[in-house]
Design a protein around this motif. Sequence first.
Motif, PDB file in Angstrom:
ATOM      1  N   VAL A   1       0.852  -1.196   0.000  1.00 27.40           N
ATOM      2  CA  VAL A   1       0.000   0.000   0.000  1.00 27.40           C
ATOM      3  C   VAL A   1       0.884   1.241   0.000  1.00 27.40           C
ATOM      4  N   PHE A   2       0.536   2.201  -0.870  1.00 22.95           N
ATOM      5  CA  PHE A   2       1.183   3.514  -0.855  1.00 22.95           C
ATOM      6  C   PHE A   2       0.105   4.573  -0.704  1.00 22.95           C
ATOM      7  N   VAL A   3       0.249   5.404   0.333  1.00 17.22           N
ATOM      8  CA  VAL A   3      -0.732   6.450   0.624  1.00 17.22           C
ATOM      9  C   VAL A   3      -0.031   7.798   0.637  1.00 17.22           C
ATOM     10  N   ASN A   4      -0.629   8.789  -0.009  1.00 14.31           N
ATOM     11  CA  ASN A   4      -0.078  10.143   0.017  1.00 14.31           C
ATOM     12  C   ASN A   4      -1.145  11.125   0.477  1.00 14.31           C
ATOM     13  N   VAL A   5      -0.972  11.650   1.688  1.00 11.75           N
ATOM     14  CA  VAL A   5      -1.817  12.733   2.183  1.00 11.75           C
ATOM     15  C   VAL A   5      -0.959  13.954   2.480  1.00 11.75           C
ATOM     16  N   GLY A   6       0.276  13.963   1.949  1.00 12.34           N
ATOM     17  CA  GLY A   6       1.185  15.083   2.151  1.00 12.34           C
ATOM     18  C   GLY A   6       1.061  16.098   1.038  1.00 12.34           C
ATOM     19  N   ARG A   7       1.941  15.977   0.036  1.00 10.60           N
ATOM     20  CA  ARG A   7       1.906  16.864  -1.122  1.00 10.60           C
ATOM     21  C   ARG A   7       2.109  16.036  -2.379  1.00 10.60           C
ATOM     22  N   GLY A   8       1.307  16.310  -3.411  1.00  9.25           N
ATOM     23  CA  GLY A   8       1.352  15.511  -4.625  1.00  9.25           C
ATOM     24  C   GLY A   8       2.683  15.552  -5.329  1.00  9.25           C
ATOM     25  N   ALA A   9       3.316  16.717  -5.371  1.00  9.56           N
ATOM     26  CA  ALA A   9       4.535  16.875  -6.157  1.00  9.56           C
ATOM     27  C   ALA A   9       5.755  16.213  -5.532  1.00  9.56           C
ATOM     28  N   VAL A  10       5.626  15.671  -4.339  1.00 10.88           N
ATOM     29  CA  VAL A  10       6.727  14.882  -3.765  1.00 10.88           C
ATOM     30  C   VAL A  10       6.901  13.585  -4.557  1.00 10.88           C
ATOM     31  N   VAL A  11       5.854  13.170  -5.243  1.00 13.79           N
ATOM     32  CA  VAL A  11       5.841  11.908  -5.982  1.00 13.79           C
ATOM     33  C   VAL A  11       5.951  12.165  -7.485  1.00 13.79           C
ATOM     34  N   ASP A  12       6.711  11.318  -8.168  1.00 16.79           N
ATOM     35  CA  ASP A  12       6.705  11.300  -9.630  1.00 16.79           C
ATOM     36  C   ASP A  12       5.382  10.656 -10.043  1.00 16.79           C
ATOM     37  N   GLU A  13       4.382  11.480 -10.357  1.00 15.57           N
ATOM     38  CA  GLU A  13       3.038  10.949 -10.571  1.00 15.57           C
ATOM     39  C   GLU A  13       2.929  10.093 -11.824  1.00 15.57           C
ATOM     40  N   ALA A  14       3.721  10.408 -12.848  1.00 13.63           N
ATOM     41  CA  ALA A  14       3.696   9.568 -14.053  1.00 13.63           C
ATOM     42  C   ALA A  14       4.179   8.165 -13.718  1.00 13.63           C
ATOM     43  N   ALA A  15       5.212   8.076 -12.884  1.00 13.16           N
ATOM     44  CA  ALA A  15       5.717   6.775 -12.458  1.00 13.16           C
ATOM     45  C   ALA A  15       4.696   6.055 -11.588  1.00 13.16           C
ATOM     46  N   LEU A  16       4.066   6.801 -10.684  1.00  9.38           N
ATOM     47  CA  LEU A  16       3.054   6.195  -9.822  1.00  9.38           C
ATOM     48  C   LEU A  16       1.897   5.657 -10.651  1.00  9.38           C
ATOM     49  N   LEU A  17       1.502   6.378 -11.681  1.00 10.42           N
ATOM     50  CA  LEU A  17       0.418   5.917 -12.540  1.00 10.42           C
ATOM     51  C   LEU A  17       0.790   4.610 -13.238  1.00 10.42           C
ATOM     52  N   ARG A  18       2.014   4.546 -13.751  1.00  9.49           N
ATOM     53  CA  ARG A  18       2.440   3.306 -14.425  1.00  9.49           C
ATOM     54  C   ARG A  18       2.376   2.128 -13.469  1.00  9.49           C
ATOM     55  N   VAL A  19       2.867   2.317 -12.270  1.00 15.37           N
ATOM     56  CA  VAL A  19       2.862   1.235 -11.284  1.00 15.37           C
ATOM     57  C   VAL A  19       1.427   0.892 -10.881  1.00 15.37           C
TER      58      VAL A  19
END
Length: 334
Positions: free
Chosen positions: A239-257
């Motif tokens: 499980v990966f949860v983000n309730v911090g800030r979106g831009a801390v994550v590479d969202e394109a990479a997260l989408l692929r995964v």
Amino acid sequence: MPRPASILAAITAIELRDFLPEPLLSEVRALTPQFAHCDTTELSAAAFHAALHQANPEVLIACWKTPPLPAELPPALRYVCYLAGSIKKFVPRAHIERGLLVTNWGGSISRVVAEWALFHTLSCLRRATFWTLAMHREGAWKNGSSETASLFGRRVGLHGFGQVAREFVRLIQPFQCSISVCAPDVDAETERRHGVRAVSSLETLFAENEIVIELAPLIPATAGIITEKLLRLLRPGGVFVNVGRGAVVDEAALLRVAQEGKIMVGLDVFSVEPLPADSPFRGLPNVTLTPHLAGPTTDRRRDAGEFSVANLRAYAADRPLQALITERVFDTST
């Protein structure tokens, strides 16, 4: 001469109602002989700046819908009591350098944000989005191969260890989890006090835990720091949860995964908000989405109001302020 000589609350009527319900508003009025409310609903920056200079208050109460401060402040303004969180888009750093006192809601809403992180964690483990979509679209029902999971006894990793993360640790104590933390300010005393274990790298955090909660602030050093390589260290069912800030994550990479469906994802924050209507994240059965609702909930905004009123009382009595935004805090905050 009474202190403060005047207070201007430049906030919307809704913010006034939610953050400063009675008796809090009456307590603020009692602190000064001159109180005024400027409703900032649909107020332009120019109109706000004009109203601010005309009122020339010693104290300004501001919130989400207050336009940014002007480059030139009215001469009497000494203290900005910001009812909400991040002040970077509201107060230029130069004002703090020149001695303007600024406070925000501090840790007053941390427990509510932590509660939302727990919601996303449990939703992911129980496959809530999958079952909601399947029951709506297909009339599905559980069967012998249906899988869900519990939080009890899990290995949980936290990226960041600010006040929200510490409240999250308190919330999940009954689940008897093993908790590790990757953050620059976790020493041995912090480990002992909070019952966590510090790890030295994000690679270790993702590889050793079944659940990872993203709570790091967004600063230049953390932008895009959660990469595809890290996300792929989570084992299937993780499980990966983000309730911090979106831009801390590479969202394109997260989408692929996420599109591979091997891990569960809970997202309350995004690099672009509102999340575009055609975002590929929408409709994924293994992804729980909420529109930046972590906190404070409408009913708990008064917590931030109570914290702010305590600061206003402290200012009136010439006592130290809590959650004071110093230059260092400004630089290390989202």
